[in-house]
Design an enzyme around this catalytic site. Sequence first.
Site, PDB file in Angstrom:
ATOM      1  N   LYS A   1       0.849  -1.203   0.000  1.00  0.00           N
ATOM      2  CA  LYS A   1       0.000   0.000   0.000  1.00  0.00           C
ATOM      3  C   LYS A   1       0.882   1.250   0.000  1.00  0.00           C
ATOM      4  CE  LYS A   1      -3.948  -2.302   2.093  1.00  0.00           C
ATOM      5  NZ  LYS A   1      -4.671  -2.721   3.295  1.00  0.00           N
TER       6      LYS A   1
ATOM      7  N   GLN B   1      -4.699  -1.292   9.476  1.00  0.00           N
ATOM      8  CA  GLN B   1      -4.710  -2.649   8.907  1.00  0.00           C
ATOM      9  C   GLN B   1      -5.334  -3.656   9.885  1.00  0.00           C
ATOM     10  OE1 GLN B   1      -3.803  -3.316   5.771  1.00  0.00           O
ATOM     11  NE2 GLN B   1      -4.102  -5.514   5.912  1.00  0.00           N
TER      12      GLN B   1
ATOM     13  N   ASP C   1     -11.233   3.061   4.002  1.00  0.00           N
ATOM     14  CA  ASP C   1     -11.695   1.663   3.975  1.00  0.00           C
ATOM     15  C   ASP C   1     -13.220   1.579   3.835  1.00  0.00           C
ATOM     16  OD1 ASP C   1      -9.794  -0.407   4.148  1.00  0.00           O
ATOM     17  OD2 ASP C   1      -9.372   0.062   6.244  1.00  0.00           O
TER      18      ASP C   1
END
Length: 300
Positions: free
Chosen positions: A54, A98, A121
């Site tokens: 990422k 995460q 997200d």
Amino acid sequence: MTAKIIDGKEFAASVRGKVAEHVAGLKADHDITPGLAVVLVGEDPASAVYVRNKGKSTLEVGMNSYEHKLDKDTSQEDLLALIDQLNKDPKVHGILCQLPLPDHIDEPAITSAILPEKDVDGFHISNVGLLGMGLKSMVPCTPLGCLMMLRDHHGSLSGLNAVVVGRSNIVGKPMANLLLTDSCTVTIAHSRTKEIEALCRRADIVVAAVGRPEMINADWIAEGATVIDVGINRIPAPEKGEGKTRLVGDVDFASAKEKAGAITPVPGGVGPMTIACLLANTVTACCRANGLAEPEGLTA
Ligand code: GUN
């Protein structure tokens, strides 16, 4: 019929290209550089790889990447303090923590601490609610990637029968909401669904997101249907040698591709779209934060 193979790698590269173009425009015209903060708690090897990828992809499209690697014993209080600091930081337009988090940390407490407008997200309850109402929100990356591929293949999705197999909060439910907003007739199927094969056989679009290797085969697919395979399952591959493994989706690709009209492979289908959509969400969040026009084709 042999299906068109939807190339997720190529599609993701074009999304990243659009993001990079938009980032360059933001810098040139407004002196703004979008920034994405990624938080990793602990040393889970798979998570560490995702976070590294990422960060690398973020830099490649010209955005700023802020990586925060915290010890596995970090307290929930300290993690919340970091999120508060990132929420307040004007250089940070997107925040991703995460998952999974260590057991002593309450995941919903963390996802709901991230400001909804920085929640790239799309996991915050406000974004879940907005998506359910068909309003502007931050959309979870994997379903957004699937939607982009479906729109590209079909043009309009209006009136199509879509079956989403799997009811997870991260993929199945948001996917169903996105398809509904695009005027599909949507059914969510799951482990308790009766006559699931016959149900899928009536669908113009099947999105498979159950996490069961090669569960959906050609018998489940209508001639010419579009099949999006979100599954990533590692299974033993003795044909490659002792102890070897390979990646397969939730769809039996070999048989399904002979029946479908279009299908995503695993690997190289939906997978690469997830990071591309994370970058897309970050540039969208940056535009919204600055009252600027959103990039076309990168939102739901
Ligand atoms: N872990 C596995 N996939 C994801 C994702 O899409 N977002 C976050 N935050 N964690 C993950």
